[in-house]
Design a protein around this motif. Structure first.
Motif, PDB file in Angstrom:
ATOM      1  N   ASP B  59       0.824  -1.217   0.000  1.00  8.50           N
ATOM      2  CA  ASP B  59       0.000   0.000   0.000  1.00  8.50           C
ATOM      3  C   ASP B  59       0.851   1.257   0.000  1.00  8.50           C
ATOM      4  OD1 ASP B  59      -2.347  -1.307  -0.087  1.00  8.50           O
ATOM      5  OD2 ASP B  59      -3.125  -0.555   1.830  1.00  8.50           O
ATOM      6  N   GLU B  62       2.260   1.685  -3.450  1.00  9.35           N
ATOM      7  CA  GLU B  62       1.193   2.065  -4.388  1.00  9.35           C
ATOM      8  C   GLU B  62       0.819   3.535  -4.179  1.00  9.35           C
ATOM      9  OE1 GLU B  62      -2.956  -0.040  -6.041  1.00  9.35           O
ATOM     10  OE2 GLU B  62      -2.005  -0.779  -4.226  1.00  9.35           O
ATOM     11  N   VAL B  66       0.901   6.680  -6.775  1.00 14.15           N
ATOM     12  CA  VAL B  66      -0.273   7.515  -7.048  1.00 14.15           C
ATOM     13  C   VAL B  66       0.090   8.985  -6.908  1.00 14.15           C
ATOM     14  CG1 VAL B  66      -2.505   8.222  -6.087  1.00 14.15           C
ATOM     15  CG2 VAL B  66      -2.036   5.813  -6.484  1.00 14.15           C
ATOM     16  N   VAL B  80      -7.503   7.562  -4.645  1.00 14.74           N
ATOM     17  CA  VAL B  80      -7.453   6.564  -3.572  1.00 14.74           C
ATOM     18  C   VAL B  80      -8.778   5.796  -3.525  1.00 14.74           C
ATOM     19  CG1 VAL B  80      -7.297   6.249  -1.073  1.00 14.74           C
ATOM     20  CG2 VAL B  80      -5.724   7.808  -2.225  1.00 14.74           C
ATOM     21  N   GLU B  82     -10.770   5.301  -6.077  1.00 10.15           N
ATOM     22  CA  GLU B  82     -10.792   4.376  -7.229  1.00 10.15           C
ATOM     23  C   GLU B  82     -10.032   3.094  -6.889  1.00 10.15           C
ATOM     24  OE1 GLU B  82     -12.574   5.407  -9.813  1.00 10.15           O
ATOM     25  OE2 GLU B  82     -12.855   7.302  -8.762  1.00 10.15           O
ATOM     26  N   MET B  83      -8.898   3.266  -6.190  1.00 12.14           N
ATOM     27  CA  MET B  83      -8.106   2.091  -5.802  1.00 12.14           C
ATOM     28  C   MET B  83      -8.919   1.164  -4.903  1.00 12.14           C
ATOM     29  SD  MET B  83      -4.397   3.908  -5.110  1.00 12.14           S
ATOM     30  CE  MET B  83      -4.015   2.767  -3.755  1.00 12.14           C
ATOM     31  N   LYS B  86     -11.560  -0.717  -6.845  1.00  9.47           N
ATOM     32  CA  LYS B  86     -11.037  -1.798  -7.669  1.00  9.47           C
ATOM     33  C   LYS B  86     -10.888  -3.093  -6.864  1.00  9.47           C
ATOM     34  CE  LYS B  86      -7.963   0.171 -10.525  1.00  9.47           C
ATOM     35  NZ  LYS B  86      -6.581   0.494 -10.925  1.00  9.47           N
ATOM     36  N   HIS B  87     -10.527  -2.935  -5.554  1.00  9.55           N
ATOM     37  CA  HIS B  87     -10.267  -4.126  -4.736  1.00  9.55           C
ATOM     38  C   HIS B  87     -11.492  -4.594  -3.960  1.00  9.55           C
ATOM     39  CE1 HIS B  87      -6.059  -3.918  -5.665  1.00  9.55           C
ATOM     40  NE2 HIS B  87      -5.953  -2.698  -5.205  1.00  9.55           N
ATOM     41  N   ASP B 209     -11.623   1.601 -15.996  1.00  7.94           N
ATOM     42  CA  ASP B 209     -10.320   2.229 -15.693  1.00  7.94           C
ATOM     43  C   ASP B 209     -10.481   3.717 -15.441  1.00  7.94           C
ATOM     44  OD1 ASP B 209      -8.714   3.491 -18.569  1.00  7.94           O
ATOM     45  OD2 ASP B 209     -10.834   2.963 -18.412  1.00  7.94           O
TER      46      ASP B 209
END
Lengths: 219, 219
Positions: B59, B62, B66, B80, B82-83, B86-87, B209
């Protein structure tokens, strides 16, 4: 006599915190014997419990008055801050955490009050703000009201905001203004800026009262 | 083998929570014996501890990427989200509270991460936003960064946001947008609205995306 004990205990707890105030202190301040106190209360925690219960009733009434007297939800949010500011010099900054850590039963009362009355009045405030076009229509009132309730408790937390570095009222002010601004529409900002300018003006003129706020209207 | 165990354990914990996953489950999924796992780890809590430690390192890296790739602090805050989004389908909504309640030692790692890296990166974000004229100059970065850290944990709290009523990502989205909006200047709003419009456009076109975000610049 019960009322006199409660009122003196409240003053002492608020000013010095609960742990450092003894039954002896309360008796001495009132010029009575400890035995007289024990005729009404079994221990200090019971006094505290009653003090908090009474304080909550007063707060609920005061809040209902504020809501009925203010002209719009933005003013309502900001006036709560003025109320806190007025009482701050009577309030020991560590009081809430002191109660949370050492008097869990009394703290439960405070949490129940937050989860019932404060949460409800925040929800109503947000819904009113949306319907008046002052708060964004796309916010989720339930999520933001819950978050704000937790913020109020957070501002009292001296682990996060040590009283040596922050005044509790500065933290509350920062969080309330940020909370309100995060919800405002353009129309809301116009009203909000009027209050902020008026308030800054009042501060410069050293006026302690906030009566001027009530003259502004939402329309 | 150690790496394979950690990676499978992470997948299972994230998806099903920690309590419901047994050493037997991990062994069965990997087609190995429990004895092999015990050659590397003394118990499930030790695996969890290592999984969280690794996750935090990933993290942090990452997040640094970013920050270096985004063009301004507003984009940084929204990316953040969006991240997280995604998960989200790999993440059991009760995971954080499960760890907090039942694996206090592992939870300490998470709290330390929040209090060190997340708090620091929020502080930097707010200071950068102020210096670029995107956030109000009169906010207190230390108070708001601390409040935001507590908000992140709050959004995981299923006592306040039961997973039957709220999706964790909806709560995080509501709170991040409210947090950013509460800090914006007029110039900041212009940038913010560009991202929001672009994002809504992306959603309508069913694009998963967020690469489009990087094409907008603060100036």
């Amino acid at each position: 006599m019960k009322e006199r004990i409660l009122s003196e205990a409240e003053r002492l707890f608020w000013r010095y915190g609960v742990r450092s105030v003894t039954m002896d202190d309360i008796a001495r301040q009132l010029g009575i014997s400890k035995k007289t106190i024990y005729q009404h209360f079994s221990d200090k925690e019971q006094i505290l419990y009653q003090v908090i219960q009474d304080k909550i009733s007063t707060d609920v009434t005061e809040m209902q008055c504020v809501v009925s007297e203010t002209s719009n939800p933005i003013e309502e949010m900001l006036i709560v801050l003025e109320m806190m500011q007025k009482h701050q010099d009577q309030l020991s900054p560590n009081l809430v955490m002191d109660v949370k850590r050492h008097y869990p039963q009394a703290f439960t009362l405070f949490r129940e009050h937050m989860d019932r009355h404060i949460l409800k009045s925040l929800l109503e405030n947000i819904q009113k703000g949306i319907s008046l076009g002052l708060y964004r229509p796309d916010i989720n009132p339930a999520i933001l009201a819950r978050m704000r309730v937790e913020q109020i408790e957070l501002a009292f937390n001296n682990d996060f905001f040590p009283t040596s570095e922050y005044s509790m009222i500065d933290v509350q002010r920062e969080l309330i203004h940020h909370f309100v601004r995060g919800m405002l529409t353009e129309q809301g900002f116009t009203i909000y800026n009027q209050y902020v300018n008026l308030y800054n003006h009042d501060v410069q003129e050293n006026k302690a009262d906030t009566s001027g706020l009530a003259t502004l209207s939402a329309e």
